[in-house]
Design a protein around this motif. Structure first.
Motif, PDB file in Angstrom:
ATOM      1  N   LEU A 127       6.145  -1.276  -3.125  1.00 55.18           N
ATOM      2  CA  LEU A 127       5.994  -0.073  -3.937  1.00 55.18           C
ATOM      3  C   LEU A 127       7.361   0.431  -4.411  1.00 55.18           C
ATOM      4  O   LEU A 127       7.520   0.864  -5.551  1.00 55.18           O
TER       5      LEU A 127
ATOM      6  N   LEU B  20       2.743  -7.111  -4.867  1.00 58.58           N
ATOM      7  CA  LEU B  20       1.967  -5.881  -5.074  1.00 58.58           C
ATOM      8  C   LEU B  20       0.862  -6.112  -6.093  1.00 58.58           C
ATOM      9  O   LEU B  20      -0.277  -5.656  -5.907  1.00 58.58           O
TER      10      LEU B  20
ATOM     11  N   LEU C 175       4.161   7.349  -7.680  1.00 64.02           N
ATOM     12  CA  LEU C 175       5.208   6.863  -6.774  1.00 64.02           C
ATOM     13  C   LEU C 175       6.511   7.625  -6.960  1.00 64.02           C
ATOM     14  O   LEU C 175       7.176   7.977  -5.978  1.00 64.02           O
TER      15      LEU C 175
END
Length: 291
Positions: A11, A44, A73
Motif C-alpha cells: 500500500l 497489490l 491511503l
C-alpha cells in the motif's frame, strides 16, 4: 472487528508511486529499488484483482480504481504521520484549533501564549486569524474568539474582555484636534461596521448636522491601525488592544470618549463537547482575562 490482512508495504509503495506517477521516484522516496516498488504494486494489484496503473512509455497513469484508492491511503498515511509526531517525544499532544479576530490575537493573545504553553505543554495550539467573520464548523475550529454581543445561533459564548472604541491617531494629527467636533475635518479610518463613528460622535456630544468627512474602510482592524500609524487618518478601535503603541507614543488617544458596541467572546459550537485541551485553554483564557 477482525480486520483482514493489510499489505502495508504494498500500500505504501502504491501511494508513493501514485503521488509521483513514477516507480523510480517512489523508490527514491522509500529508499528501495525501482524493481522492489514495481513488485509490491503488482502484488497489490494481484491481491485486489484490479489494475491500479496504466504503464506508459514515460511514466504511469492511474486507473479509475487507482484514483479511488489514492486519496484514502494519502489521508490515512497523513493521519498516521501526524499522530506519530504528537507521540514522538513520549508525551501525547492534543491538537487545539483556535480562530481569533486579528485585533485580539495580535494585541492581547500573542504576548500571553508563552504562559499558556508553559502551563499546558500537552496542547498543540493551532491559531488562525480572521476579520471576525468565521464559520466554526466549516473551518474545523474548536474555539473562535470574536467580537460581538454574545448572541450567535447554536453557539456557546463566554465573555472575555470589553472592547470600547475610542479615537486613536499619530501625535501630529492629534495636535490638530482641540475638541471632538474637529474629527469632522480629518479622514476617518473605519471597519465594515458603518455605525461606529456615528455612535462615537453622539457619545462625544457632537449632535450638529455636519458634512461627513472622507473615510477608508478596512476589513481588518490590524490593517486599519497600520494605516493610522502611517498617518492616514483617525482610527476608531479598542485602546486595550493597542496599548503597546500607546505606551510607546506611536499612537495617542486625543479624547477620553469611548463607545461600547460589543465585547470579545470565546465561542464554540454548542454541539461540540469539550476536550481536555479545550478545557485547559478556556480556563486559562478566562483567568488571564480577569481584571
Amino acid at each position: 472487528m477482525v480486520r483482514p490482512y493489510l499489505p502495508l508495504k504494498a500500500l505504501r509503495a502504491f501511494e508513493a508511486s501514485a503521488r509521483h506517477l513514477s516507480f523510480t521516484r517512489a523508490a527514491i522516496e522509500l529508499c528501495v529499488t525501482q524493481a522492489a516498488v514495481s513488485h509490491q504494486v503488482k502484488s497489490l494489484e494481484h491481491q485486489l484483482q484490479v489494475t491500479l496503473f496504466k504503464r506508459l512509455p514515460r511514466g504511469l497513469m492511474l486507473t479509475r480504481e487507482g484514483e479511488l484508492l489514492l486519496p484514502v491511503l494519502r489521508d490515512s498515511f497523513d493521519q498516521i504521520t501526524h499522530t506519530l509526531g504528537r507521540l514522538g517525544d513520549g508525551n501525547y499532544r492534543e491538537v487545539l484549533s483556535v480562530g481569533a479576530v486579528g485585533t485580539f490575537a495580535v494585541g492581547w493573545l500573542l504576548p500571553r501564549l508563552a504562559d499558556f504553553q508553559a502551563k499546558y505543554p500537552f496542547v498543540d495550539l493551532r491559531l488562525s486569524t480572521n476579520n471576525n467573520r468565521v464559520d466554526i464548523a466549516a473551518e474545523g475550529l474548536d474555539y473562535a474568539i470574536r467580537f460581538g454581543t454574545g448572541a450567535w445561533h447554536g453557539i456557546a459564548a463566554h465573555p472575555l474582555l470589553p472592547a470600547s472604541l475610542s479615537v486613536m491617531c499619530i501625535p501630529a494629527i492629534a495636535a490638530r484636534l482641540s475638541s471632538p467636533v474637529d474629527v469632522l475635518n480629518e479622514t476617518w479610518l473605519r471597519s465594515y461596521r458603518a455605525d461606529e463613528w456615528t455612535e462615537w460622535l453622539l457619545a462625544a456630544g457632537v449632535t450638529a448636522t455636519l458634512p461627513v468627512p472622507g473615510s477608508m474602510v478596512f476589513d481588518s482592524s490590524i490593517a486599519m491601525m497600520e494605516a493610522a500609524l502611517q498617518g492616514a487618518g483617525l482610527a476608531l478601535a479598542p485602546p486595550l488592544m493597542f496599548s503597546r503603541h500607546l505606551a510607546a507614543g506611536d499612537l495617542v488617544q486625543p479624547f477620553d470618549t469611548a463607545v461600547s458596541l460589543g465585547s470579545y467572546w470565546l465561542t464554540r459550537l454548542q454541539s461540540r463537547a469539550e476536550t481536555p485541551a479545550m478545557t485547559a485553554f478556556r480556563e486559562w483564557l478566562l483567568g488571564a482575562a480577569e481584571p
